[in-house]
Motif scaffolding. Sequence first.
Motif, PDB file in Angstrom:
ATOM      1  N   ARG A  92     -13.680 -53.893  76.247  1.00 48.03           N
ATOM      2  CA  ARG A  92     -13.186 -53.781  77.616  1.00 48.03           C
ATOM      3  C   ARG A  92     -13.704 -54.958  78.431  1.00 48.03           C
ATOM      4  N   CYS A  93     -12.832 -55.600  79.160  1.00 43.79           N
ATOM      5  CA  CYS A  93     -13.191 -56.814  79.897  1.00 43.79           C
ATOM      6  C   CYS A  93     -13.731 -56.491  81.292  1.00 43.79           C
ATOM      7  N   GLY A  94     -14.674 -57.311  81.744  1.00 42.18           N
ATOM      8  CA  GLY A  94     -15.165 -57.239  83.110  1.00 42.18           C
ATOM      9  C   GLY A  94     -16.139 -56.118  83.418  1.00 42.18           C
ATOM     10  N   VAL A  95     -16.801 -55.577  82.401  1.00 43.02           N
ATOM     11  CA  VAL A  95     -17.776 -54.507  82.637  1.00 43.02           C
ATOM     12  C   VAL A  95     -19.087 -54.860  81.948  1.00 43.02           C
ATOM     13  N   ALA A 131     -19.933 -48.548  68.846  1.00 41.50           N
ATOM     14  CA  ALA A 131     -18.521 -48.944  68.858  1.00 41.50           C
ATOM     15  C   ALA A 131     -17.807 -48.530  67.573  1.00 41.50           C
ATOM     16  N   ARG A 132     -16.559 -48.117  67.737  1.00 40.12           N
ATOM     17  CA  ARG A 132     -15.737 -47.796  66.567  1.00 40.12           C
ATOM     18  C   ARG A 132     -15.318 -49.101  65.905  1.00 40.12           C
ATOM     19  N   ILE A 133     -15.425 -49.152  64.596  1.00 36.75           N
ATOM     20  CA  ILE A 133     -15.055 -50.337  63.828  1.00 36.75           C
ATOM     21  C   ILE A 133     -13.731 -50.050  63.123  1.00 36.75           C
ATOM     22  N   PHE A 134     -12.774 -50.939  63.346  1.00 34.11           N
ATOM     23  CA  PHE A 134     -11.465 -50.823  62.717  1.00 34.11           C
ATOM     24  C   PHE A 134     -11.407 -51.782  61.532  1.00 34.11           C
ATOM     25  N   THR A 170      -4.538 -48.532  68.577  1.00 34.61           N
ATOM     26  CA  THR A 170      -5.455 -47.775  69.435  1.00 34.61           C
ATOM     27  C   THR A 170      -5.535 -48.404  70.813  1.00 34.61           C
ATOM     28  N   LEU A 171      -5.481 -49.718  70.890  1.00 35.22           N
ATOM     29  CA  LEU A 171      -5.500 -50.429  72.170  1.00 35.22           C
ATOM     30  C   LEU A 171      -4.328 -49.997  73.048  1.00 35.22           C
ATOM     31  N   GLU A 201      -3.479 -44.246  78.245  1.00 36.07           N
ATOM     32  CA  GLU A 201      -4.313 -43.132  78.699  1.00 36.07           C
ATOM     33  C   GLU A 201      -5.234 -43.504  79.859  1.00 36.07           C
ATOM     34  N   PHE A 202      -5.879 -44.675  79.782  1.00 37.44           N
ATOM     35  CA  PHE A 202      -6.881 -45.058  80.767  1.00 37.44           C
ATOM     36  C   PHE A 202      -6.423 -46.164  81.720  1.00 37.44           C
ATOM     37  N   GLY A 203      -5.521 -47.030  81.254  1.00 33.83           N
ATOM     38  CA  GLY A 203      -5.051 -48.140  82.076  1.00 33.83           C
ATOM     39  C   GLY A 203      -6.031 -49.299  82.180  1.00 33.83           C
ATOM     40  N   TYR A 204      -6.977 -49.403  81.232  1.00 29.62           N
ATOM     41  CA  TYR A 204      -7.970 -50.483  81.253  1.00 29.62           C
ATOM     42  C   TYR A 204      -7.444 -51.704  80.508  1.00 29.62           C
ATOM     43  N   TYR A 205      -7.848 -52.880  80.975  1.00 24.66           N
ATOM     44  CA  TYR A 205      -7.530 -54.107  80.251  1.00 24.66           C
ATOM     45  C   TYR A 205      -8.600 -54.307  79.184  1.00 24.66           C
ATOM     46  N   CYS A 206      -8.155 -54.337  77.938  1.00 21.02           N
ATOM     47  CA  CYS A 206      -9.065 -54.493  76.806  1.00 21.02           C
ATOM     48  C   CYS A 206      -8.482 -55.510  75.833  1.00 21.02           C
ATOM     49  N   SER A 207      -9.300 -55.915  74.876  1.00 21.24           N
ATOM     50  CA  SER A 207      -8.829 -56.828  73.844  1.00 21.24           C
ATOM     51  C   SER A 207      -9.446 -56.444  72.500  1.00 21.24           C
ATOM     52  N   VAL A 208      -8.757 -56.859  71.442  1.00 20.66           N
ATOM     53  CA  VAL A 208      -9.255 -56.657  70.088  1.00 20.66           C
ATOM     54  C   VAL A 208     -10.089 -57.880  69.724  1.00 20.66           C
ATOM     55  N   THR A 209     -11.305 -57.656  69.255  1.00 21.24           N
ATOM     56  CA  THR A 209     -12.229 -58.743  68.936  1.00 21.24           C
ATOM     57  C   THR A 209     -12.721 -58.599  67.499  1.00 21.24           C
ATOM     58  N   LYS A 210     -12.726 -59.711  66.762  1.00 15.78           N
ATOM     59  CA  LYS A 210     -13.330 -59.712  65.425  1.00 15.78           C
ATOM     60  C   LYS A 210     -14.831 -59.543  65.598  1.00 15.78           C
ATOM     61  N   ARG A 211     -15.419 -58.693  64.799  1.00 15.90           N
ATOM     62  CA  ARG A 211     -16.873 -58.507  64.891  1.00 15.90           C
ATOM     63  C   ARG A 211     -17.617 -59.795  64.585  1.00 15.90           C
ATOM     64  N   SER A 212     -17.076 -60.615  63.698  1.00 17.60           N
ATOM     65  CA  SER A 212     -17.739 -61.879  63.365  1.00 17.60           C
ATOM     66  C   SER A 212     -17.726 -62.848  64.552  1.00 17.60           C
ATOM     67  N   ASP A 213     -16.765 -62.701  65.473  1.00 19.01           N
ATOM     68  CA  ASP A 213     -16.749 -63.528  66.690  1.00 19.01           C
ATOM     69  C   ASP A 213     -17.773 -63.029  67.703  1.00 19.01           C
ATOM     70  N   LEU A 214     -17.995 -61.732  67.705  1.00 18.51           N
ATOM     71  CA  LEU A 214     -18.952 -61.145  68.637  1.00 18.51           C
ATOM     72  C   LEU A 214     -20.388 -61.434  68.206  1.00 18.51           C
ATOM     73  N   TYR A 215     -20.607 -61.419  66.914  1.00 21.43           N
ATOM     74  CA  TYR A 215     -21.935 -61.663  66.356  1.00 21.43           C
ATOM     75  C   TYR A 215     -21.869 -62.868  65.414  1.00 21.43           C
ATOM     76  N   PRO A 216     -21.839 -64.086  65.940  1.00 20.10           N
ATOM     77  CA  PRO A 216     -21.720 -65.255  65.074  1.00 20.10           C
ATOM     78  C   PRO A 216     -22.955 -65.435  64.183  1.00 20.10           C
ATOM     79  N   SER A 217     -22.754 -66.159  63.103  1.00 16.95           N
ATOM     80  CA  SER A 217     -23.863 -66.443  62.177  1.00 16.95           C
ATOM     81  C   SER A 217     -24.938 -67.258  62.875  1.00 16.95           C
ATOM     82  N   THR A 218     -26.163 -67.005  62.510  1.00 12.81           N
ATOM     83  CA  THR A 218     -27.270 -67.776  63.047  1.00 12.81           C
ATOM     84  C   THR A 218     -27.525 -68.954  62.115  1.00 12.81           C
TER      85      THR A 218
END
Length: 79
Positions: free
Chosen positions: A9-12, A36-39, A48-49, A55-72
Motif C-alpha cells: 500500500r502506497c503512502g502509509v 505480509a501474504r506472499i503470492f 487480489t489487488l 473492497e477498500f479503495g486503496y492505491y496499492c501495487s504488486v512488488t517483487k520481494r527481491s526488490d523490497l529486500y535487495p541482496s547485500t
Amino acid sequence: MIYGYIIERCGVSWDERFWIDIPSVNIRGFGPDDRARIFFTKEEAENTLKEIDQEFGYYCSVTKRSDLYPSTPWGAAKQ
C-alpha cells in the motif's frame, strides 16, 4: 534470492503497508512486512489487488520481494 510477490500500500507507514490475509484467525487488512501474504505468481497478486481496490479503495501495487529486500554486498555472488 527471495521469491514471490507482495501487495504494498502506497503512502502509509511501514506498519500499515503490506497486505495480510490469515483466514484461520479472520485477519484481513494491512500491517507490517513480517506478516505480509506472499503470492507465488504475479497474476495471483494482481487478482487480489483488484479485490482490495474494489473492497477498500486503496492505491496499492504488486512488488517483487527481491526488490523490497535487495541482496547485500556480502550476500551477493562473486563475479
